[in-house]
Design an enzyme around this catalytic site. Structure first.
Site, PDB file in Angstrom:
ATOM      1  N   HIS A 108       0.872  -1.178   0.000  1.00 37.77           N
ATOM      2  CA  HIS A 108       0.000   0.000   0.000  1.00 37.77           C
ATOM      3  C   HIS A 108       0.905   1.222   0.000  1.00 37.77           C
ATOM      4  O   HIS A 108       1.935   1.234   0.681  1.00 37.77           O
ATOM      5  CB  HIS A 108      -0.910  -0.017   1.231  1.00 37.77           C
ATOM      6  CG  HIS A 108      -1.893   1.110   1.307  1.00 37.77           C
ATOM      7  ND1 HIS A 108      -2.565   1.604   0.215  1.00 37.77           N
ATOM      8  CD2 HIS A 108      -2.330   1.850   2.368  1.00 37.77           C
ATOM      9  CE1 HIS A 108      -3.369   2.584   0.589  1.00 37.77           C
ATOM     10  NE2 HIS A 108      -3.240   2.757   1.883  1.00 37.77           N
ATOM     11  N   GLY A 134      -5.464 -10.804   3.070  1.00 40.22           N
ATOM     12  CA  GLY A 134      -4.408 -11.809   3.108  1.00 40.22           C
ATOM     13  C   GLY A 134      -4.901 -13.235   3.148  1.00 40.22           C
ATOM     14  O   GLY A 134      -4.301 -14.126   2.527  1.00 40.22           O
TER      15      GLY A 134
END
Length: 341
Positions: A108, A134
């Site tokens: 990110h 995830g």
């Protein structure tokens, strides 16, 4: 049209002779580390002293080191710590242990875009951002599938940053599904906007408002839960698999017509205007400054808002009803239990 890369566009052998450090073993961290390990990559996990995740990572057969040692021993350092903790950890434990030609990687772009982290000019800086949580990155990899990802290069000190990033993407499996070229700015701003206006903020508030409207009108909370929360998954799955057209094809014509004619009365021009303001706050850095300050001041407002949501009636009703439906999530661990923070 942005370029999309697949398995044939990435060379995993570029990671041979290199060591990859995954800093953090939370939702993304555990998935990246395990997928890379099973792809034959030399990987270690860097954790803060006393981390509750150390035992989980060790039990999974991963080498666990301090963040400083993991950085010192590795060529590629993927930072998967919470956004608001990255800058402090970078300054104290990562930056002093970097070598020229190392790669600093992110999933990110927050800390790079908003200049909380400023790597020196001799370091590659790139991003591989899977477009899914995830536990899905891990689950799909194990099934021979993948979650698609974004790739971006912020700083190319070695001239090989893009190729190394793509090798990493192949290692976690994302080139199976496709890796879209982007920039740190585009990824960060669209990601924050999607979370705030649609995926988290928008959907959550729509669910709560619909539930409250039905309950206030005298309908059973259980019926309201099914109609405004439970069935969201059914609709989202249809949209995910075939787009909005496929969803409308699959529901009744009554539902389709009602959606066409009443939906715009819920999501109005005023709603879109507010979305524009939210995007403006992201682009100007106002949201980033607010969130950083919230963390620095002890998260009082965050904790208050979190408690309000967790205590909402739709959550209380949902917990009871989900206990009566053990088939939901059958065979899967709760996402809260998949990995440590």
């Amino acid at each position: 049209m942005a370029r999309v890369y697949y398995d044939k566009d990435a060379d995993l052998t570029l990671l041979e002779g290199k060591k990859v450090a995954i800093l953090g073993y939370g939702s993304q961290g555990h998935a990246h580390a395990l997928n890379l390990k099973e792809s034959g990559v030399n990987v270690c996990v860097g954790l803060r002293d006393g981390s509750s995740s150390a035992a989980k990572a060790s039990q999974a057969g991963l080498e666990v080191l301090s963040i400083a040692d993991a950085t010192k021993q590795s060529d590629i350092i993927m930072i998967l710590l919470p956004d608001t903790e990255q800058a402090k950890v970078y300054k104290e434990s990562i930056e002093p242990n970097l070598q020229p030609g190392n790669s600093i990687a992110f999933a990110h772009g927050f800390n790079i875009l908003y200049e909380q982290i400023k790597p020196s000019a001799d370091i590659d800086v790139w991003m591989i951002a899977p477009k899914g949580p995830g536990h899905l990155v891990r689950r799909t990899y194990e099934a021979g599938q993948a979650v698609p990802a974004l790739v971006a290069v912020h700083q190319d000190a070695t001239g090989n940053a893009h190729d190394i990033a793509m090798a990493y993407a192949k290692g976690i499996g994302s080139t199976r599904a496709g890796v879209l070229e982007t920039t740190f700015k585009e990824e960060t701003e669209t990601d924050l906007f999607g979370e705030q206006a649609v995926l988290c903020g928008g959907v959550e508030e729509l669910i709560k408002a619909g539930f409250e409207t039905l309950v206030a009108a005298g309908y059973q909370p259980e019926s309201a839960y099914f109609e405004t929360l439970h069935e969201v998954k059914l609709i989202v799955d249809l949209i995910y698999e075939g787009g909005i057209e496929a969803m409308n094809y699959s529901v009744s014509t009554t539902a389709e017509y009602g959606g066409y004619t009443r939906g715009p009365r819920v999501i109005t021009d005023a709603t879109k205007a507010e979305m524009g303001k939210i995007l403006g706050e992201i682009q100007s850095g106002e949201f980033a400054r607010e969130w950083i300050e919230e963390n620095n001041s002890g998260l009082e407002n965050y904790k208050k808002l979190q408690k309000q949501t967790n205590d909402h009636q739709v959550e209380k009703v949902g917990k009871v009803l989900r206990d009566l439906m053990p088939f939901i999530g059958q065979g899967s661990k709760k996402v809260q239990d998949v990995s440590g923070g």
